[in-house]
Design a protein around this motif. Structure first.
Motif, PDB file in Angstrom:
ATOM      1  N   VAL A  85     -77.864  70.310  15.183  1.00  0.00           N
ATOM      2  CA  VAL A  85     -78.286  70.761  16.515  1.00  0.00           C
ATOM      3  C   VAL A  85     -79.701  70.276  16.808  1.00  0.00           C
ATOM      4  CG1 VAL A  85     -78.885  72.790  17.908  1.00  0.00           C
ATOM      5  CG2 VAL A  85     -76.761  72.768  16.582  1.00  0.00           C
ATOM      6  N   LYS A  86     -80.587  70.420  15.852  1.00  0.00           N
ATOM      7  CA  LYS A  86     -81.991  70.044  16.059  1.00  0.00           C
ATOM      8  C   LYS A  86     -82.150  68.557  16.324  1.00  0.00           C
ATOM      9  CE  LYS A  86     -83.733  74.147  13.902  1.00  0.00           C
ATOM     10  NZ  LYS A  86     -84.203  74.829  12.729  1.00  0.00           N
ATOM     11  N   LYS A  87     -81.282  67.727  15.730  1.00  0.00           N
ATOM     12  CA  LYS A  87     -81.311  66.290  16.026  1.00  0.00           C
ATOM     13  C   LYS A  87     -80.935  66.032  17.485  1.00  0.00           C
ATOM     14  CE  LYS A  87     -80.237  64.470  11.445  1.00  0.00           C
ATOM     15  NZ  LYS A  87     -79.197  63.844  10.622  1.00  0.00           N
ATOM     16  N   LEU A  88     -80.023  66.841  18.010  1.00  0.00           N
ATOM     17  CA  LEU A  88     -79.553  66.654  19.387  1.00  0.00           C
ATOM     18  C   LEU A  88     -80.546  67.148  20.426  1.00  0.00           C
ATOM     19  CD1 LEU A  88     -75.845  67.732  18.943  1.00  0.00           C
ATOM     20  CD2 LEU A  88     -76.689  65.427  19.352  1.00  0.00           C
ATOM     21  N   ILE A  89     -81.345  68.144  20.060  1.00  0.00           N
ATOM     22  CA  ILE A  89     -82.269  68.709  21.051  1.00  0.00           C
ATOM     23  C   ILE A  89     -83.686  68.154  20.909  1.00  0.00           C
ATOM     24  CG2 ILE A  89     -80.909  70.778  21.421  1.00  0.00           C
ATOM     25  CD1 ILE A  89     -82.835  72.319  19.632  1.00  0.00           C
ATOM     26  N   GLY A  90     -83.865  67.283  19.921  1.00  0.00           N
ATOM     27  CA  GLY A  90     -85.055  66.523  19.842  1.00  0.00           C
ATOM     28  C   GLY A  90     -86.187  66.968  19.013  1.00  0.00           C
TER      29      GLY A  90
END
Length: 172
Positions: A167-172
């Protein structure tokens, strides 16, 4: 409907999953479930959000309780562009009661009881029990599957760090 035999266990006993195995890169399948107020919910209702979707056998079991509470706690650090859904075969009334008693406000619980649409489309329906197996999916804003974990033994907790990392990779 496809079946996958022996890919999961419950207390060491092999069980059969109904539906396809979802993989990273797949387009997230649709579903038709009920929210706690009995209103219908589908994948389209969450368009444009990063989703963590946790399938669990029942909120009234210790591991499902721990998992949903953990994701509820983690939600605070993820922001408004992330939605966490927990899907089970529990009745919407039971889900609402459990959420109220557990203080769950950041995770939305959804019931697949009526039609098993989520279970069949996401490959989480346990044929022998008509419950959902424990699985965690991360869906990007584009509707693509970014992370999948089907727990081999349904009484074990998922890898929270791996799901949250996706998730953190997707939200930056």
């Amino acid at each position: 409907m496809s079946e996958r035999t022996g890919v999961i266990t419950f207390q060491g006993n092999p069980l059969t999953l109904v539906g396809p195995e979802i993989k990273v890169g797949d387009t997230a399948p649709d579903f038709a479930v009920a929210a706690n107020d009995l209103s219908p919910a589908t994948l389209a209702d969450y368009a444009g959000k990063v989703l963590i979707i946790a399938a669990v056998p029942s909120l009234d079991t210790p591991v499902c309780d721990m998992e949903t509470r953990r994701f509820n706690t983690e939600a605070a650090s993820l922001g408004d562009n992330v939605k966490i859904l927990t899907v089970s075969m529990d009745l919407p009334f039971a889900q609402a009661r459990w959420c109220g008693a557990a203080g769950i406000e950041a995770v939305q619980t959804l019931s697949d009881h009526a039609g098993a649409s989520f279970g069949e489309n996401w490959g989480t329906l346990i044929k022998e029990l008509r419950l959902l197996t424990r699985a965690v999916f991360v869906v990007g804003k584009d509707g693509k599957i970014e992370y999948v974990e089907y727990l081999k033994e349904i009484t074990e907790e998922p890898d929270y760090d791996a799901a949250l990392g996706a998730v953190k990779k997707l939200i930056g």
